[in-house]
Design a protein around this motif. Structure first.
Motif, PDB file in Angstrom:
ATOM      1  N   GLN A 130       7.088   6.489  -6.925  1.00  0.00           N
ATOM      2  CA  GLN A 130       7.041   7.773  -7.609  1.00  0.00           C
ATOM      3  C   GLN A 130       8.111   8.722  -7.079  1.00  0.00           C
ATOM      4  O   GLN A 130       8.630   9.561  -7.827  1.00  0.00           O
ATOM      5  CB  GLN A 130       5.645   8.382  -7.467  1.00  0.00           C
ATOM      6  CG  GLN A 130       4.590   7.620  -8.262  1.00  0.00           C
ATOM      7  CD  GLN A 130       3.172   8.096  -8.012  1.00  0.00           C
ATOM      8  OE1 GLN A 130       2.867   8.703  -6.975  1.00  0.00           O
ATOM      9  NE2 GLN A 130       2.270   7.817  -8.949  1.00  0.00           N
ATOM     10  N   GLY A 131       8.486   8.543  -5.801  1.00  0.00           N
ATOM     11  CA  GLY A 131       9.541   9.371  -5.225  1.00  0.00           C
ATOM     12  C   GLY A 131      10.935   9.007  -5.698  1.00  0.00           C
ATOM     13  O   GLY A 131      11.888   9.772  -5.488  1.00  0.00           O
TER      14      GLY A 131
ATOM     15  N   TRP B  14       4.315   3.683 -12.326  1.00  0.00           N
ATOM     16  CA  TRP B  14       4.876   4.560 -11.305  1.00  0.00           C
ATOM     17  C   TRP B  14       6.352   4.882 -11.526  1.00  0.00           C
ATOM     18  O   TRP B  14       6.806   5.959 -11.168  1.00  0.00           O
ATOM     19  CB  TRP B  14       4.701   3.915  -9.928  1.00  0.00           C
ATOM     20  CG  TRP B  14       3.288   3.527  -9.626  1.00  0.00           C
ATOM     21  CD1 TRP B  14       2.156   4.131 -10.105  1.00  0.00           C
ATOM     22  CD2 TRP B  14       2.843   2.437  -8.821  1.00  0.00           C
ATOM     23  NE1 TRP B  14       1.029   3.488  -9.641  1.00  0.00           N
ATOM     24  CE2 TRP B  14       1.409   2.440  -8.843  1.00  0.00           C
ATOM     25  CE3 TRP B  14       3.489   1.454  -8.074  1.00  0.00           C
ATOM     26  CZ2 TRP B  14       0.653   1.502  -8.156  1.00  0.00           C
ATOM     27  CZ3 TRP B  14       2.729   0.521  -7.384  1.00  0.00           C
ATOM     28  CH2 TRP B  14       1.328   0.552  -7.432  1.00  0.00           C
TER      29      TRP B  14
ATOM     30  N   GLN C  56       0.813  -1.211   0.000  1.00  0.00           N
ATOM     31  CA  GLN C  56       0.000   0.000   0.000  1.00  0.00           C
ATOM     32  C   GLN C  56       0.856   1.275   0.000  1.00  0.00           C
ATOM     33  O   GLN C  56       0.359   2.361  -0.277  1.00  0.00           O
ATOM     34  CB  GLN C  56      -0.965   0.009   1.183  1.00  0.00           C
ATOM     35  CG  GLN C  56      -0.311  -0.060   2.551  1.00  0.00           C
ATOM     36  CD  GLN C  56      -0.144  -1.485   3.052  1.00  0.00           C
ATOM     37  OE1 GLN C  56       0.018  -2.408   2.255  1.00  0.00           O
ATOM     38  NE2 GLN C  56      -0.194  -1.668   4.367  1.00  0.00           N
ATOM     39  N   MET C  57       2.157   1.140   0.296  1.00  0.00           N
ATOM     40  CA  MET C  57       3.065   2.286   0.293  1.00  0.00           C
ATOM     41  C   MET C  57       3.835   2.405  -1.018  1.00  0.00           C
ATOM     42  O   MET C  57       4.483   3.430  -1.264  1.00  0.00           O
ATOM     43  CB  MET C  57       4.073   2.148   1.444  1.00  0.00           C
ATOM     44  CG  MET C  57       3.494   2.150   2.828  1.00  0.00           C
ATOM     45  SD  MET C  57       4.747   1.729   4.076  1.00  0.00           S
ATOM     46  CE  MET C  57       6.038   2.918   3.709  1.00  0.00           C
TER      47      MET C  57
ATOM     48  N   ARG D 252       3.246   2.713  -4.308  1.00  0.00           N
ATOM     49  CA  ARG D 252       3.003   3.758  -5.308  1.00  0.00           C
ATOM     50  C   ARG D 252       3.745   5.048  -4.938  1.00  0.00           C
ATOM     51  O   ARG D 252       4.508   5.610  -5.748  1.00  0.00           O
ATOM     52  CB  ARG D 252       1.513   4.036  -5.444  1.00  0.00           C
ATOM     53  CG  ARG D 252       1.199   5.122  -6.470  1.00  0.00           C
ATOM     54  CD  ARG D 252      -0.240   5.614  -6.306  1.00  0.00           C
ATOM     55  NE  ARG D 252      -1.211   4.613  -6.633  1.00  0.00           N
ATOM     56  CZ  ARG D 252      -1.837   4.512  -7.810  1.00  0.00           C
ATOM     57  NH1 ARG D 252      -1.549   5.383  -8.773  1.00  0.00           N
ATOM     58  NH2 ARG D 252      -2.731   3.580  -8.019  1.00  0.00           N
ATOM     59  N   GLU D 253       3.532   5.519  -3.718  1.00  0.00           N
ATOM     60  CA  GLU D 253       4.144   6.777  -3.281  1.00  0.00           C
ATOM     61  C   GLU D 253       5.668   6.670  -3.265  1.00  0.00           C
ATOM     62  O   GLU D 253       6.378   7.578  -3.713  1.00  0.00           O
ATOM     63  CB  GLU D 253       3.633   7.155  -1.894  1.00  0.00           C
ATOM     64  CG  GLU D 253       4.212   8.452  -1.358  1.00  0.00           C
ATOM     65  CD  GLU D 253       3.677   8.794   0.027  1.00  0.00           C
ATOM     66  OE1 GLU D 253       4.189   9.767   0.627  1.00  0.00           O
ATOM     67  OE2 GLU D 253       2.764   8.096   0.511  1.00  0.00           O
ATOM     68  N   VAL D 254       6.163   5.557  -2.732  1.00  0.00           N
ATOM     69  CA  VAL D 254       7.618   5.374  -2.647  1.00  0.00           C
ATOM     70  C   VAL D 254       8.234   5.307  -4.042  1.00  0.00           C
ATOM     71  O   VAL D 254       9.256   5.942  -4.328  1.00  0.00           O
ATOM     72  CB  VAL D 254       7.953   4.096  -1.851  1.00  0.00           C
ATOM     73  CG1 VAL D 254       9.437   3.756  -1.968  1.00  0.00           C
ATOM     74  CG2 VAL D 254       7.575   4.284  -0.381  1.00  0.00           C
TER      75      VAL D 254
END
Length: 274
Positions: free
Chosen positions: A80-81, A108, A73-74, A76-78
Motif C-alpha cells: 500500500q505504501g 493492495w 505479514q508485512m 499489505r502495508e509495504v
C-alpha cells in the motif's frame, strides 16, 4: 541485460536472486534494492555492486520489474505504501512472498498491473533452488519470459496454470528441503545407533543423499527404476525397504504433503482476512 529491477526488501531470498542475477551478468546499476536497514543496504551494495535506497520514491519505482521480497505479514502495508510513488507506472510485479495470493496484490496495489507469484525454496540461496511460478492473465509472453529468467538464476523453474496449484508447489518443493533434512537426520541417528561415530555417520549420510540426487537427475531414470536397480531380491536393501513398506511410507509422505498444502491455503486466507 538492460532490464531494470527493483527489489522491495533485501533479505536472504532477495540476496540469493541478486547474487544469481549478477553471476548471470545482469548489470549492477540496473538493480536497485529498497532496504530500510542501512547496514544491510550498504552490505548489498558492497557485495554485489547494486543500488540501494532506504525507501521507495517515484524515480526508484520507474523499473521494468518490481520484486516483492518482504515477509508475507508485512506485504499489505509495504504494498500500500508503493501505490502513491508508483503513480501511473505499470511494471511487472513478481512476488516471492509465500502464501500471498494475487487477489491480495490486486487489492493492495491495483487490479491493472501484471502479477507473477513465485514459490522459491531455501536451496535458492546456493543457486540450487526449485521455484514454482504462476502468471495472471495480465502478464505478457515477454514478461513471463522475464520472470522466468530472473528466477532461473537461482535454480530450476516450473510453471503452473492454476494459482491454487502453488499450494501443491509449497508442499512439494517449498517445504520439501525440510523433508529430506529430516530423513537425513533420521539416517544419521540410525547410523550412530549401529555404532558409527557422529562425524562418519554425517559424512556418509550427506554424500549418499547427494549421490542419490545426482543419479536421479543425471541418469534419466525415474526414482522407481533406480530403486529397483539397486535392490537385489533377498538382499540388505530389500530388507530395509520392507520396513518402509510395512510402515506405509507412501501414505505417510502423502499425508504430510497434504497437511503442508492445507496449511498454505489457510495462511493465505488469514492474510486476506486481516
Amino acid at each position: 541485460m538492460d532490464t531494470s529491477i527493483v527489489f522491495v526488501g533485501g533479505g536472504n531470498m532477495a540476496t540469493s536472486l541478486i547474487s544469481g542475477l549478477r553471476n548471470a551478468d545482469w548489470a549492477g546499476d540496473r538493480i536497485t534494492v529498497i532496504e530500510p536497514d542501512e547496514a544491510k543496504g550498504e552490505q548489498l551494495a558492497k557485495d554485489y555492486g547494486v543500488n540501494t535506497v532506504a525507501q521507495a520514491d517515484a524515480q526508484t519505482l520507474k523499473a521494468d520489474v518490481i520484486v516483492l521480497a518482504v515477509k508475507p505479514q508485512m506485504l499489505r502495508e509495504v504494498a500500500q505504501g508503493l501505490v502513491e510513488p508508483l503513480g501511473d507506472h505499470k511494471p511487472l510485479f513478481v512476488s516471492i512472498a509465500a502464501g500471498v495470493p494475487i487477489a491480495g496484490l490486486r487489492e493492495w496495489l491495483g487490479a491493472d498491473h501484471a502479477y507473477v507469484r513465485c514459490m522459491p525454496n531455501t536451496p535458492s540461496l546456493i543457486g540450487a533452488g526449485a521455484t514454482g511460478l504462476y502468471a495472471d492473465d495480465g502478464v505478457s509472453d515477454d514478461q513471463r519470459k522475464l520472470a522466468d529468467a530472473i528466477l532461473e538464476t537461482a535454480g530450476v523453474t516450473a510453471w503452473v496454470n492454476d494459482e491454487s496449484l502453488l499450494d501443491a508447489v509449497t508442499a512439494t518443493s517449498g517445504s520439501g528441503p525440510a523433508y529430506f533434512f529430516a530423513f537425513m537426520e533420521a539416517m544419521q541417528a540410525g547410523a550412530i545407533e549401529l555404532g558409527l561415530d557422529e562425524a562418519t555417520a554425517r559424512e556418509l549420510v550427506l554424500h549418499t543423499a547427494l549421490g542419490a540426487a545426482r543419479m536421479a537427475i543425471e541418469s534419466g531414470d525415474d526414482p522407481a527404476t533406480l530403486r529397483e536397480k539397486v535392490t537385489s531380491p533377498g538382499g540388505t536393501t530389500a530388507a530395509a525397504l520392507e520396513q518402509y513398506a510395512e510402515g506405509d511410507l507412501n501414505a505417510l509422505v502423502g499425508r504430510a504433503m497434504q497437511a503442508a498444502a492445507n496449511r498454505a491455503d489457510r495462511l493465505a486466507n488469514e492474510l486476506l482476512d486481516k
